[in-house]
Write an enzyme that holds these catalytic residues in place. Structure first.
Site, short mmCIF file in Angstrom:
data_model
loop_
_atom_site.label_atom_id
_atom_site.label_comp_id
_atom_site.label_asym_id
_atom_site.label_seq_id
_atom_site.Cartn_x
_atom_site.Cartn_y
_atom_site.Cartn_z
N ASP A 76 0.86 -1.20 0.00
CA ASP A 76 0.00 0.00 0.00
C ASP A 76 0.90 1.25 0.00
O ASP A 76 2.13 1.12 -0.04
CB ASP A 76 -0.88 -0.08 1.26
CG ASP A 76 -2.01 0.92 1.29
OD1 ASP A 76 -2.37 1.46 0.23
OD2 ASP A 76 -2.55 1.18 2.40
N HIS A 77 0.31 2.43 0.12
CA HIS A 77 1.03 3.72 0.03
C HIS A 77 2.54 3.69 0.24
O HIS A 77 3.01 3.54 1.38
CB HIS A 77 0.52 4.69 1.09
CG HIS A 77 -0.88 5.12 0.92
ND1 HIS A 77 -1.24 6.16 0.09
CD2 HIS A 77 -2.03 4.65 1.46
CE1 HIS A 77 -2.55 6.33 0.15
NE2 HIS A 77 -3.06 5.41 0.96
N HIS A 102 -8.99 9.23 4.85
CA HIS A 102 -8.31 8.21 5.65
C HIS A 102 -8.60 8.40 7.13
O HIS A 102 -8.80 9.53 7.59
CB HIS A 102 -6.79 8.31 5.47
CG HIS A 102 -6.28 7.80 4.16
ND1 HIS A 102 -5.68 8.59 3.23
CD2 HIS A 102 -6.29 6.55 3.64
CE1 HIS A 102 -5.32 7.86 2.19
NE2 HIS A 102 -5.68 6.62 2.41
N GLY A 128 -11.67 3.23 3.46
CA GLY A 128 -12.92 2.46 3.45
C GLY A 128 -13.66 2.43 4.78
O GLY A 128 -14.89 2.33 4.81
N SER A 129 -12.92 2.52 5.89
CA SER A 129 -13.59 2.43 7.20
C SER A 129 -14.59 3.56 7.38
O SER A 129 -14.25 4.73 7.15
CB SER A 129 -12.56 2.53 8.33
OG SER A 129 -11.63 1.49 8.25
N ASN A 181 -9.85 -0.10 0.36
CA ASN A 181 -8.85 -0.24 1.43
C ASN A 181 -9.50 -0.07 2.79
O ASN A 181 -10.21 0.92 3.02
CB ASN A 181 -7.76 0.81 1.27
CG ASN A 181 -6.80 0.50 0.14
OD1 ASN A 181 -7.06 -0.38 -0.66
ND2 ASN A 181 -5.71 1.23 0.08
#
Ligand code: 13P
Length: 304
Positions: free
Chosen positions: A81-82, A194, A232-233, A252
């Protein structure tokens, strides 16, 4: 074995989503993979640079080694990821050694995030990394627009972010970006943010973000590649379902399962943390994204 790129393409065409679960603590790997397998679903597990720098996933190699203990190719693959070119603390990052290390360690796909740079610089960096990833046979994800939240310092009020749309991925830029970089998947900003990661804020409940679905449709039409939803959360479920119908093929998920782990292990018991992660991951797969059984859909489609 199907490549991760082929798997994401299958999901995109059939309009279901591949979640990518973040692993900021190594003991989360086992329950996440077990939850995916027990739902007979398919997902990625992934780690971002900030998770080995600011949390406890230690290193790219430590995550790869933990993944190898539980690997199950029918249900899971490993994604980087990132890797930011300019990080959340405004520091320039020497990204290429990280990319090369992930390739050598056997990561199945990867992301370069140069979204804090100008459009031209983002294109230049992303193209460089895509070329290296493609030579190694891996799919490369990139980001355009600002998915805020990881930076230190307070965010503007969420309603302002959403109403102004200033940080959103711009449609004309997206067309140019995809054409010039050759990226396989594009992370877009359409109202998603995020979860906070600073020590002081990482335990807070995340805002219930909304998504601009009309804007997503325009991005989908102009780019014609699988799109990725970061942050996504906590996004309201009705938006997620609409997003999957309109071009999002990868989502994500970090904060929700991380907080489950942190809360579970407060008693000092790692197994309690693991159990909380297992239950939360199954809930997300089954009830939020409704993707139980997708492992079989992928296997069948792969034989067609
Ligand atoms: P959340 O922590 O908000 O779920 O976002 C995770 C993410 O997008 C990692 O790249």
């Amino acid at each position: 074995m199907l490549a991760t790129k082929q798997i994401v393409d299958i999901a995109w065409n059939k309009k279901f989503v591949i979640p990518a679960f973040n692993i900021p603590y190594l003991p989360m790997m086992k329950p996440v993979i077990e939850a995916i397998r027990d739902e007979n679903s398919f997902a990625l597990v992934q780690v971002a640079r900030l998770e080995w720098e600011k949390f406890e996933s230690k290193s790219l190699k430590a995550v790869r080694d933990e993944y190898e203990c539980w690997r199950d190719e029918k249900h899971v693959r490993l994604h980087l990821d990132h890797v930011p070119a300019l990080d959340e603390d405004a520091k320039l990052v020497d990204y290429m050694p990280i990319i090369n290390e992930a390739i050598e360690l056997g990561y199945d796909s990867l992301m370069i995030d140069a979204s804090r740079l100008s459009l031209e610089e983002n294109i230049e960096v992303t193209k460089r990394v895509c070329d290296v990833a493609h030579q190694a046979g891996l799919a490369c994800e990139a980001e355009l627009g600002a998915v805020l939240g990881h930076e230190s310092g307070p965010l503007p009020p969420y309603d302002e972010i959403f109403a102004s749309g200033e940080s959103f991925t711009k449609v004309d830029e997206a067309a140019k970006f995809v054409a010039e970089t050759g990226c396989d998947w594009l992370s877009v900003a359409i109202g998603n943010i995020h979860g906070a990661i600073s020590e002081a804020t990482r335990g807070q409940t995340k805002i219930a973000a909304r998504l601009d679905i009309q804007h997503l449709k325009e991005l989908k039409d102009i780019t014609n590649i699988p799109l990725v939803l970061h942050g996504g959360s906590g996004i309201r479920n009705e938006y997620i379902i609409e997003a999957i119908k309109n071009g999002i093929a990868k989502i994500n998920v970090g904060t929700e399962i991380r907080q489950a782990y942190e809360k579970g292990r407060e008693t000092g018991d790692i197994e309690a943390g693991r159990k909380a992660v297992y239950l939360k991951t199954r809930e997300i797969i089954k009830e939020h994204y409704m993707i139980s059984g997708t492992a079989d859909i992928i296997s069948t489609a792969g034989k067609e």
